[in-house]
Design an enzyme around this catalytic site. Structure first.
Site, short mmCIF file in Angstrom:
data_model
loop_
_atom_site.label_atom_id
_atom_site.label_comp_id
_atom_site.label_asym_id
_atom_site.label_seq_id
_atom_site.Cartn_x
_atom_site.Cartn_y
_atom_site.Cartn_z
N ILE A 3 0.84 -1.20 0.00
CA ILE A 3 0.00 0.00 0.00
C ILE A 3 0.88 1.26 0.00
CG2 ILE A 3 -1.76 1.29 1.27
CD1 ILE A 3 -2.79 -1.34 2.36
N GLY A 10 0.56 -5.23 1.43
CA GLY A 10 -0.64 -5.42 0.63
C GLY A 10 -0.44 -6.31 -0.58
N ASP A 35 -1.43 -9.71 0.30
CA ASP A 35 -2.88 -9.86 0.22
C ASP A 35 -3.32 -10.16 -1.20
OD1 ASP A 35 -3.94 -8.85 3.02
OD2 ASP A 35 -2.48 -7.35 2.43
N GLU A 62 2.74 -5.48 7.75
CA GLU A 62 1.80 -4.68 8.54
C GLU A 62 2.14 -4.65 10.02
OE1 GLU A 62 -0.54 -5.86 4.86
OE2 GLU A 62 0.99 -6.74 6.15
N ASP A 81 -5.25 -6.45 7.05
CA ASP A 81 -6.72 -6.45 7.05
C ASP A 81 -7.36 -6.59 5.67
OD1 ASP A 81 -6.13 -3.98 6.02
OD2 ASP A 81 -7.01 -2.82 7.64
#
Length: 270
Positions: free
Chosen positions: A66, A121, A124, A144, A152
């Site tokens: 991110i 991210g 993810d 994270e 998340d």
């Protein structure tokens, strides 16, 4: 084909190559990334000519995760009221989750070709893909935890089914780097290739192999495998019986059997 600011998309025959295209920012995921990936995968899902997908990153890295500027922007919108902040943050998180749900729920197989850094991210994202492959320079990290937060957007929900619960807990609690050889050993990736160039060539070839199969059979196989993540064996057996009661009537079955008997390569309609 639509132009995107965070991606480069190229369709060749039945395989679409989706490349994260922010190399100057190590392919960090900015605001455009999160909305564009939903549009791209909706188009992929709706386009019958597309039978397999390869995701890669431009430049030196797959993705650094991110974009910190995006996180700063989200933080700047928060006010003094805890309740209202919580509602706003929850909506933001759910929108970001939906971006990778679009990848996970795509009816076509999605293959990740990972080189360089695959951080935060980006984990993810690749966890939402069907298969993951990497080059020998790849590095993975659930970063994270070092940012003072729990991941998340899907890592903690999807990776236990890929690498196992205990391994995931270690990686998620420590945030340590995982090199390509360990990623292969723990099952995070299917194969490791010598360099990014060989990686992309080979993963695109695997995608073409999938695309040559019956699209009806591939879609059914993916649907059944996805269904079994959350259901019992007897539920899955009942579902495939109902599914194939319809799908075995497809012309693809006849074409595949005739090609096999005639030692020829079958050709299937979209």
């Amino acid at each position: 084909m639509t132009e995107y600011s965070a991606f480069k998309v190229e369709l060749t025959e039945h395989v679409v190559h989706v490349q994260i295209d922010r190399p100057e920012k190590a392919n960090a995921m900015d605001a455009a990334f999160w909305s564009e990936i939903v549009d791209i995968f909706q188009w992929i899902d709706d386009t019958d000519a597309i039978r397999a997908v390869v995701i890669s990153g431009a430049g030196k890295h797959f993705s650094a995760g991110i974009d910190l500027a995006l996180l700063a922007s989200v933080a700047s919108q928060l006010g003094q009221d805890v309740g209202r902040n919580a509602r706003q943050l929850r909506r933001t998180i759910l929108r970001m989750q939906a971006s990778f749900n679009a990848v996970d729920q795509c009816r076509k197989p999605v293959l990740a070709a990972i080189h360089g850094q695959c951080i935060g991210g980006a984990i993810d994202l690749v966890a939402a893909c069907d298969m993951r492959y990497c080059s020998s320079d790849a590095q993975f990290s659930i970063k994270e935890i070092d940012m003072g937060m729990a991941a998340d957007v899907g890592t903690l929900q999807r990776l236990p089914r890929i690498v196992g619960d205990g391994v995931l807990r270690e990686l998620a609690y420590t945030g340590r780097r995982v090199q390509a050889d360990e990623a292969l050993r723990i099952g995070l990736v299917n194969r490791v290739y010598a360099d990014p160039e060989a990686l992309l060539v080979e993963v695109l070839d695997i995608a073409r192999q999938i695309a040559a199969k019956s699209p009806i059979a591939v879609a059914g196989t993916k649907a059944m495998l996805s269904y079994m993540r959350d259901h019992r064996i007897d539920d899955g057996l009942d579902y495939i019986a109902t599914w194939n009661a319809a799908m075995l009537q497809s012309e693809d079955l006849r074409i595949a059997m005739a090609a096999h008997l005639g030692k020829q390569r079958p050709t299937f309609r979209d």
